[in-house]
Scaffold this active site. Structure first.
Site, short mmCIF file in Angstrom:
data_model
loop_
_atom_site.label_atom_id
_atom_site.label_comp_id
_atom_site.label_asym_id
_atom_site.label_seq_id
_atom_site.Cartn_x
_atom_site.Cartn_y
_atom_site.Cartn_z
N GLU A 1 -4.33 -17.87 12.64
CA GLU A 1 -4.04 -17.17 11.39
C GLU A 1 -5.29 -16.46 10.87
O GLU A 1 -5.20 -15.37 10.29
CB GLU A 1 -3.47 -18.16 10.36
CG GLU A 1 -2.04 -18.57 10.74
CD GLU A 1 -1.63 -19.95 10.31
OE1 GLU A 1 -2.28 -20.57 9.45
OE2 GLU A 1 -0.61 -20.45 10.86
N GLU B 1 -3.35 -23.82 20.68
CA GLU B 1 -2.17 -23.58 19.85
C GLU B 1 -1.52 -22.27 20.26
O GLU B 1 -1.96 -21.19 19.80
CB GLU B 1 -2.57 -23.50 18.38
CG GLU B 1 -3.23 -24.75 17.83
CD GLU B 1 -3.17 -24.80 16.31
OE1 GLU B 1 -2.68 -25.81 15.79
OE2 GLU B 1 -3.58 -23.83 15.66
N ASN C 1 -3.79 -29.93 9.54
CA ASN C 1 -4.25 -28.67 8.96
C ASN C 1 -3.24 -28.28 7.88
O ASN C 1 -2.15 -27.82 8.18
CB ASN C 1 -4.32 -27.59 10.05
CG ASN C 1 -4.63 -26.22 9.48
OD1 ASN C 1 -5.01 -26.09 8.32
ND2 ASN C 1 -4.47 -25.19 10.30
N TRP C 2 -3.65 -28.49 6.64
CA TRP C 2 -2.71 -28.26 5.54
C TRP C 2 -2.51 -26.79 5.22
O TRP C 2 -1.68 -26.44 4.38
CB TRP C 2 -3.18 -29.02 4.29
CG TRP C 2 -2.98 -30.51 4.38
CD1 TRP C 2 -2.37 -31.20 5.39
CD2 TRP C 2 -3.36 -31.48 3.39
NE1 TRP C 2 -2.36 -32.54 5.10
CE2 TRP C 2 -2.96 -32.75 3.88
CE3 TRP C 2 -4.01 -31.41 2.16
CZ2 TRP C 2 -3.19 -33.93 3.17
CZ3 TRP C 2 -4.24 -32.58 1.45
CH2 TRP C 2 -3.82 -33.83 1.95
N LYS C 3 -3.34 -25.93 5.79
CA LYS C 3 -3.25 -24.49 5.51
C LYS C 3 -3.30 -24.28 3.98
O LYS C 3 -4.00 -25.03 3.30
CB LYS C 3 -2.00 -23.90 6.17
CG LYS C 3 -1.95 -24.25 7.66
CD LYS C 3 -0.92 -23.50 8.45
CE LYS C 3 -0.98 -23.93 9.91
NZ LYS C 3 -0.07 -23.16 10.78
N GLY D 1 4.72 -23.18 13.75
CA GLY D 1 5.65 -23.05 12.63
C GLY D 1 7.04 -22.58 13.01
O GLY D 1 7.83 -22.21 12.14
N SER E 1 4.24 -26.74 16.28
CA SER E 1 5.50 -27.47 16.10
C SER E 1 5.44 -28.91 16.62
O SER E 1 6.42 -29.42 17.16
CB SER E 1 6.66 -26.69 16.74
OG SER E 1 6.84 -25.44 16.08
N GLY F 1 0.33 -28.69 11.56
CA GLY F 1 0.52 -28.04 10.27
C GLY F 1 1.61 -28.73 9.47
O GLY F 1 1.39 -29.76 8.81
N GLY F 2 2.81 -28.20 9.54
CA GLY F 2 3.93 -28.64 8.69
C GLY F 2 4.15 -30.15 8.64
O GLY F 2 4.35 -30.72 7.56
N HIS G 1 -8.86 -20.38 13.96
CA HIS G 1 -7.40 -20.56 13.92
C HIS G 1 -6.72 -19.20 14.08
O HIS G 1 -7.21 -18.18 13.59
CB HIS G 1 -6.98 -21.22 12.61
CG HIS G 1 -5.55 -21.66 12.62
ND1 HIS G 1 -4.50 -20.78 12.45
CD2 HIS G 1 -4.99 -22.88 12.83
CE1 HIS G 1 -3.36 -21.45 12.55
NE2 HIS G 1 -3.63 -22.72 12.79
#
Ligand code: 13P
Length: 252
Positions: free
Chosen positions: A99, A169, A12-14, A175, A209, A230-231, A97
């Site tokens: 967010e 999640e 998930n590149w956000k 993150g 993470s 993500g990251g 999600h």
């Protein structure tokens, strides 16, 4: 004994990567030897989906979106419809999600509408759930996840539920560099599987993470079938290492 489910790693590149960066990422990733027996999906921003689709042509790597409207068309400024995603050969879509829920006010009832809509359009929803830090500390993680899952799949036929993917999640782990423990995440996934008929056999991903050096421990758990990342999905070398870690965890 757990049933064999092909592990899945979804990036998930956000709100990261332009079209040019997306093309460069995919070219780099495709030059690598990726492990067999692990499904990979990339979820770029909407603006890069077309470029990603073209760059991924002929590869087994799937294409996903990060969100989608519940409506096919209409006066919904700034929204993206399932028809628009279908035209781009998008097969996966992250829905609910944390967010989206926390920053954009997305409610359980909307997540449910989006899940139904994605299924009607033949896409695989990756339904994201998870508790806040406060809920975690108060021992409310199971209740929260149970409520989110029940709402997301309300009125969805069992055979359609079985076509979905769920991502657990915990918000406090996203993150932060502080992942949940594999054992604790696995226990929550057990709750998820028992929540709604049809979820017993779906792929349930852990997110929060996840890194190349911890993914294997998660995927080795009986209820965990991969990760929503993500990251650590933003660099080709790291994404390839996540796939390799998932392979090790699943087939060790
Ligand atoms: P990180 O992997 O950066 O913690 O993000 C997790 C996430 O929110 C994926 O959807």
């Amino acid at each position: 004994m757990s049933e064999p489910r092909t592990p899945l790693v979804a990036g998930n590149w956000k709100m990261h990567k332009t079209i040019a960066e997306t093309k460069a990422f995919v070219a780099d990733l495709r030059a690598r030897e990726l492990p067999a027996g692990v499904d990979a999906v990339l979820c770029p921003p909407f603006t890069a989906l077309c470029a990603a689709r073209d760059a991924l042509a002929g590869s087994p790597i799937g294409l996903g979106a990060q969100n989608m409207s519940w409506a096919e068309s209409g006066p919904f400024t700034g929204e993206i419809s399932p028809l628009m995603l279908e035209e781009l050969d998008v097969e996966w879509v992250v829905l609910g999600h944390s967010e989206r829920r926390a920053l954009f006010g997305e409610l359980d009832v909307r997540v449910n509408e989006k899940v139904r809509c994605a299924l009607v359009h033949g896409m695989t929803p990756i339904v994201a759930v998870g508790e806040t830090a406060e809920e975690h500390e108060r021992g409310l993680a199971r209740d929260k996840v149970y409520a989110q899952i029940s709402a997301a799949f309300e009125g969805v036929a069992t055979e359609d539920v079985a076509r979905c993917v769920v991502a657990y999640e915990p918000i406090w782990a996203i993150g932060t560099g502080h992942a949940d423990t594999p054992e604790s995440a696995d226990a929550i996934m057990g709750v998820i599987r028992a929540c709604v008929p049809g979820l017993e056999h779906v792929r349930v991903l852990y997110g929060g993470s996840v890194k190349p050096d911890n993914i294997a421990a998660f995927v080795a758990q009986p209820n965990i079938d991969g990760a929503l990342v993500g990251g650590a999905s933003l660099e080709p070398a790291s994404f390839a290492a996540l796939l390799e870690g998932a392979r090790r965890g699943a087939y060790a």
